[in-house]
Write a protein that holds these residues in place. Structure first.
Motif, mmCIF file in Angstrom:
data_model
loop_
_atom_site.group_PDB
_atom_site.id
_atom_site.type_symbol
_atom_site.label_atom_id
_atom_site.label_comp_id
_atom_site.label_asym_id
_atom_site.label_seq_id
_atom_site.Cartn_x
_atom_site.Cartn_y
_atom_site.Cartn_z
ATOM 1 N N ARG A 1 48.453 52.469 39.794
ATOM 2 C CA ARG A 1 48.538 51.692 41.145
ATOM 3 C C ARG A 1 47.314 51.692 41.377
ATOM 4 N N SER A 2 46.776 52.200 41.909
ATOM 5 C CA SER A 2 45.217 51.948 42.085
ATOM 6 C C SER A 2 44.177 50.948 40.589
ATOM 7 N N VAL A 3 45.615 50.779 39.679
ATOM 8 C CA VAL A 3 43.898 49.970 38.558
ATOM 9 C C VAL A 3 44.657 48.953 37.892
ATOM 10 N N TYR A 4 45.853 48.972 38.656
ATOM 11 C CA TYR A 4 46.425 47.769 39.242
ATOM 12 C C TYR A 4 45.321 46.812 40.276
ATOM 13 N N ALA A 5 45.979 47.490 41.135
ATOM 14 C CA ALA A 5 45.134 46.620 42.762
ATOM 15 C C ALA A 5 43.727 46.491 41.897
ATOM 16 N N SER A 6 42.832 47.229 41.472
ATOM 17 C CA SER A 6 42.073 46.709 41.089
ATOM 18 C C SER A 6 41.462 45.129 40.320
ATOM 19 N N ILE A 7 42.683 45.609 39.444
ATOM 20 C CA ILE A 7 42.981 44.175 38.579
ATOM 21 C C ILE A 7 43.504 43.086 39.466
ATOM 22 N N LEU A 8 43.737 43.646 39.597
ATOM 23 C CA LEU A 8 44.645 42.332 40.743
ATOM 24 C C LEU A 8 43.933 41.399 41.405
ATOM 25 N N SER B 1 33.685 41.689 28.803
ATOM 26 C CA SER B 1 31.424 41.770 28.777
ATOM 27 C C SER B 1 31.302 41.515 30.757
ATOM 28 N N ARG B 2 31.721 41.420 31.539
ATOM 29 C CA ARG B 2 31.561 41.458 32.383
ATOM 30 C C ARG B 2 32.305 43.004 33.149
ATOM 31 N N LEU B 3 33.299 43.625 32.861
ATOM 32 C CA LEU B 3 32.760 45.134 32.258
ATOM 33 C C LEU B 3 31.254 45.959 34.046
ATOM 34 N N LYS B 4 32.257 46.978 34.831
ATOM 35 C CA LYS B 4 31.237 47.778 35.058
ATOM 36 C C LYS B 4 31.538 49.125 33.924
ATOM 37 N N GLN B 5 30.395 49.100 33.013
ATOM 38 C CA GLN B 5 30.474 49.832 32.378
ATOM 39 C C GLN B 5 30.468 51.507 32.707
ATOM 40 N N GLY B 6 31.185 52.201 32.315
ATOM 41 C CA GLY B 6 31.325 53.531 31.858
ATOM 42 C C GLY B 6 32.741 54.065 32.173
ATOM 43 N N LEU B 7 32.114 56.058 32.843
ATOM 44 C CA LEU B 7 33.536 55.772 33.005
ATOM 45 C C LEU B 7 34.133 56.726 34.773
ATOM 46 N N LEU C 1 52.418 45.283 44.720
ATOM 47 C CA LEU C 1 52.703 46.576 44.426
ATOM 48 C C LEU C 1 52.678 47.284 46.196
ATOM 49 N N GLY C 2 53.812 46.404 47.341
ATOM 50 C CA GLY C 2 54.274 47.528 48.262
ATOM 51 C C GLY C 2 53.754 47.674 49.308
ATOM 52 N N ARG C 3 52.151 48.280 48.623
ATOM 53 C CA ARG C 3 51.009 48.992 49.423
ATOM 54 C C ARG C 3 50.048 49.137 49.489
ATOM 55 N N GLN C 4 48.753 49.125 50.263
ATOM 56 C CA GLN C 4 47.618 48.846 49.628
ATOM 57 C C GLN C 4 47.091 49.939 48.768
ATOM 58 N N TYR C 5 46.218 50.449 47.663
ATOM 59 C CA TYR C 5 46.422 51.322 46.705
ATOM 60 C C TYR C 5 44.398 51.485 47.218
ATOM 61 N N GLN C 6 44.550 51.871 47.075
ATOM 62 C CA GLN C 6 42.373 52.455 47.116
ATOM 63 C C GLN C 6 42.483 51.970 45.101
ATOM 64 N N THR C 7 40.781 50.865 45.623
ATOM 65 C CA THR C 7 40.223 49.975 44.534
ATOM 66 C C THR C 7 38.914 50.465 44.099
ATOM 67 N N PHE C 8 38.775 50.296 43.510
ATOM 68 C CA PHE C 8 36.942 50.317 42.666
ATOM 69 C C PHE C 8 36.580 49.468 41.707
ATOM 70 N N ASP C 9 35.132 48.644 41.903
ATOM 71 C CA ASP C 9 35.161 47.996 41.053
ATOM 72 C C ASP C 9 35.253 48.084 39.951
ATOM 73 N N LEU C 10 35.494 46.656 39.268
ATOM 74 C CA LEU C 10 35.543 46.653 37.292
ATOM 75 C C LEU C 10 34.586 46.260 36.985
ATOM 76 N N VAL C 11 34.166 44.924 37.738
ATOM 77 C CA VAL C 11 33.492 44.467 37.667
ATOM 78 C C VAL C 11 32.359 43.757 38.075
ATOM 79 N N ARG C 12 31.122 42.892 36.522
ATOM 80 C CA ARG C 12 29.901 43.012 37.762
ATOM 81 C C ARG C 12 30.025 41.344 38.914
ATOM 82 N N GLY C 13 29.025 40.890 39.579
ATOM 83 C CA GLY C 13 29.414 39.819 39.931
ATOM 84 C C GLY C 13 29.322 38.705 39.030
#
Length: 470
Positions: free
Chosen positions: A439-446, A411-417, A458-470
Motif C-alpha cells: 500500500r506504500s507503493v500504491y500511495a506513492s503512485i497515487l 521515462s520519468r522514473l527515479k531509476q534504481g532499487l 487507502l483508508g490511512r496515510q501510508y509511507q511514500t517514496f519518490d518515484l518520479v523525477r520532477g
C-alpha cells in the motif's frame, strides 16, 4: 423482466441474427410494437452484456462505463497514464530479481536456481533473470525501478484471497467490494455526474472479466478482450439504429395520476422502472457500445507500430493499449494480465518462457510509446498476488510464498532499487519477510504520479517514496 431478482439473468448473446427480420421492417405504429421489435432484435443480435434485474445499480455502472470509454477531450493528449500488469498465479520473485550473490539462494535451489554467471547483474548482490534482457536495457537506460520485498502483514497464501487483498488494498476486510483503482475513480470524480461523457478518469481493462481493482462504488472500468467484443455483430445494424429513433407518438409508461396522488399525500414518489424502460436503456447503451467499439477499432486499426509485440493475449493487450494511447483516448488507467505463474512443478522451462513473454511485451510497449512521444506520460507497474517459497520443492517447482519484488517502468522514473532485499535465512515459516507494504507503493503512485491524495482511497496515510523525477 420477470423472476427472482437474485437469480434471473438477462443474457444478450453474441451471434448473428438467426430469425427473419420481416417483422422488423414492417410499419411500427405503436410504442408496444416498437418495443416488441426492438426486443426481438436485441434477443437475436446483440453482443453486449448480461445484467441482473437489479436495474438501478446496473444502470449507473453500465452507463458510466460506456460513457467514460468514449469520452473525448483535450486532456487525452497530455494527461498521465497508469498501466497495471497483473502476473497471475504467484510469480517467483526470487527467479525474477535474483540474489545471485547470496549462497543461500543457490543452496535452496540446486535444480531451478540461475547460475550467477548467467544473471543480468544490477549490482554485486541482485540481478535479473537471463530472459529479461529487454527489461535490463530499460533499467540501464533509467526507465525501470524495482521495489524489493513487497508484501503485507500476516500474508495469505490463497490465490483468490491474496489477489483480493492486492486489488482492494484491504487485508482485514473480506467484505470490501471496491478496488483501490475503483476508489480512485470515485475520489477524483467526486461530485461529478457518473454519466458525464467528458470525464477523463475512466479505466479500461483488457480481458473478459473486470478486475476487482477497477471496481468503484460509483464509477467502474470498461472491460473487453478485443475492441469488437462489446458491439453489435448482426447483419442489420441500420435496422437496429432505426429502431432506436425516438417515436413522436410515444405514450407515458408510468401511472401519472397515482404518482400525483402519492405526492399530495406527502409520500415519496418512487417511479418503478418498467420493462420497456429497461429495454430502452439497454438498446440505447448498445448504440453507445457500438460507437465506443468503432472508435477503439479505428484507433487499433490505424496503429502500425514499428516494433514487434509477442503473440498471444498479453502482447495483443499491450498493443491495444498503446494504440488507444496513440489515439489520444482520455483513459487514465489501463489493466492487462499475464497468467500461468503457479509453477508448482517443472518450473524452470515454464517460468523462463513467461519471463521472455513479459520482457518482450513490456520492451515492445515502451519502445512503441517512445516512438509516439508518449513515453513520459506513462507509468507501468507489475504485481502478483504473492511470491514463492525460498526452497524448491520435490517436483522441481516452488510453492506459494509471500513477499516478492514489484517492478515499475517509465521515462520519468527515479531509476534504481527501492527497499532492501529480504533475508534468505531469516524467514517467516519458510517465506521471505516483507520490507515494503504494497500500500506504500500504491500511495506513492497515487500521490506522485496520479496527483491525488491517497488517504481517502487507502483508508490511512501510508509511507511514500519518490518515484518520479520532477
Amino acid at each position: 423482466m420477470q423472476g427472482d431478482a437474485e437469480s434471473k439473468v438477462l443474457s444478450l448473446k453474441c451471434s448473428p441474427v438467426n430469425s427473419p427480420l420481416s417483422t422488423l421492417n414492417s410499419p411500427l405504429t405503436t410504442m408496444k410494437d416498437h418495443m416488441h421489435s426492438r426486443r426481438l432484435f436485441l434477443q437475436h443480435g446483440m453482443a453486449l452484456l448480461a445484467a441482473t434485474p437489479t436495474i438501478p445499480m446496473f444502470l449507473d455502472n453500465t452507463a458510466m462505463a460506456f460513457a467514460n470509454a468514449v469520452a473525448s477531450q483535450d486532456s487525452g493528449k497530455d494527461g498521465k497514464i497508469l498501466v497495471i500488469v497483473q502476473l497471475s498465479g504467484g510469480n517467483d520473485g526470487l527467479n525474477t530479481v535474483i540474489p545471485h550473490g547470496d549462497d543461500a539462494y543457490h543452496r535452496a535451489r540446486p535444480a531451478i536456481g540461475k547460475a550467477a554467471k548467467d544473471v543480468l547483474k544490477i549490482d554485486g548482490y541482485v540481478g535479473l533473470n537471463p530472459n529479461l534482457a529487454p527489461l535490463k536495457s530499460l533499467f540501464d537506460n533509467g526507465q525501470m525501478s524495482i521495489v524489493q520485498g513487497v508484501g503485507y502483514p500476516n500474508p495469505n497464501r490463497s490465490h483468490f484471497r491474496s489477489m483480493d487483498i492486492w486489488q482492494t488494498a484491504e487485508p482485514d476486510d473480506e467484505r470490501n467490494t471496491s478496488g483501490w483503482l475503483g476508489r480512485y475513480f470515485d475520489s477524483c470524480c467526486s461530485g461529478a455526474d457518473p454519466t458525464n461523457q467528458m470525464d477523463p478518469s475512466s479505466g479500461v481493462s483488457i480481458g473478459e472479466i473486470q478486475p476487482l481493482a477497477m471496481k468503484g462504488e460509483k464509477f467502474s472500468a470498461l472491460s473487453f478482450e478485443r475492441p469488437d467484443s462489446f458491439r453489435y455483430k448482426g447483419k442489420n445494424l441500420d435496422d437496429f439504429v432505426d429502431l432506436n429513433k425516438p417515436l413522436s407518438d410515444a405514450t407515458p409508461t408510468r401511472d401519472a395520476p397515482r404518482e400525483a396522488d402519492a405526492g399530495r399525500r406527502g409520500k415519496p414518489v418512487i417511479a418503478p422502472v418498467t420493462e420497456d424502460e429497461q429495454l430502452n436503456f439497454l438498446s440505447r447503451t448498445a448504440l453507445d457500445a457500438q460507437a465506443s467499439s468503432d472508435r477503439i477499432l479505428r484507433a487499433t486499426g490505424a496503429h502500425k507500430p514499428g516494433v514487434s509485440y509477442p503473440g498471444g493475449e498479453f502482447g495483443n493487450g499491450l498493443k491495444t493499449i498503446a494504440a488507444m494511447i496513440r489515439a489520444e483516448m482520455p483513459t487514465r488507467v489501463y489493466y492487462v494480465s499475464l497468467g500461468g505463474f503457479d509453477t508448482h512443478a517443472n518450473q524452470a522451462g515454464r517460468h523462463d518462457q513467461l519471463m521472455t513473454q513479459l520482457a518482450q511485451g513490456i520492451g515492445a510497449f515502451m519502445e512503441d510509446l517512445r516512438a509516439q512521444k508518449n513515453d513520459e506520460r506513462v507509468l507501468l507497474m507489475t504485481f502478483s498476488e504473492f511470491g514463492r517459497r525460498v526452497v524448491q520443492n520435490a517436483s522441481g517447482g516452488t510453492d506459494h510464498g509471500a513477499a516478492a519484488p514489484l517492478m515499475l517502468f517509465g521515462s520519468r522514473l527515479k531509476q534504481g532499487l527501492i527497499g532492501k532485499h529480504p533475508s534468505l535465512t531469516d524467514l517467516d515459516a519458510g517465506d521471505l519477510k516483507y520490507n515494503v507494504d504494497f500500500r506504500s507503493v500504491y500511495a506513492s503512485i497515487l500521490q506522485n504520479w496520479l496527483d491525488t491524495p491517497s488517504k481517502p482511497i487507502l483508508g490511512r496515510q501510508y509511507q511514500t517514496f519518490d518515484l518520479v523525477r520532477g
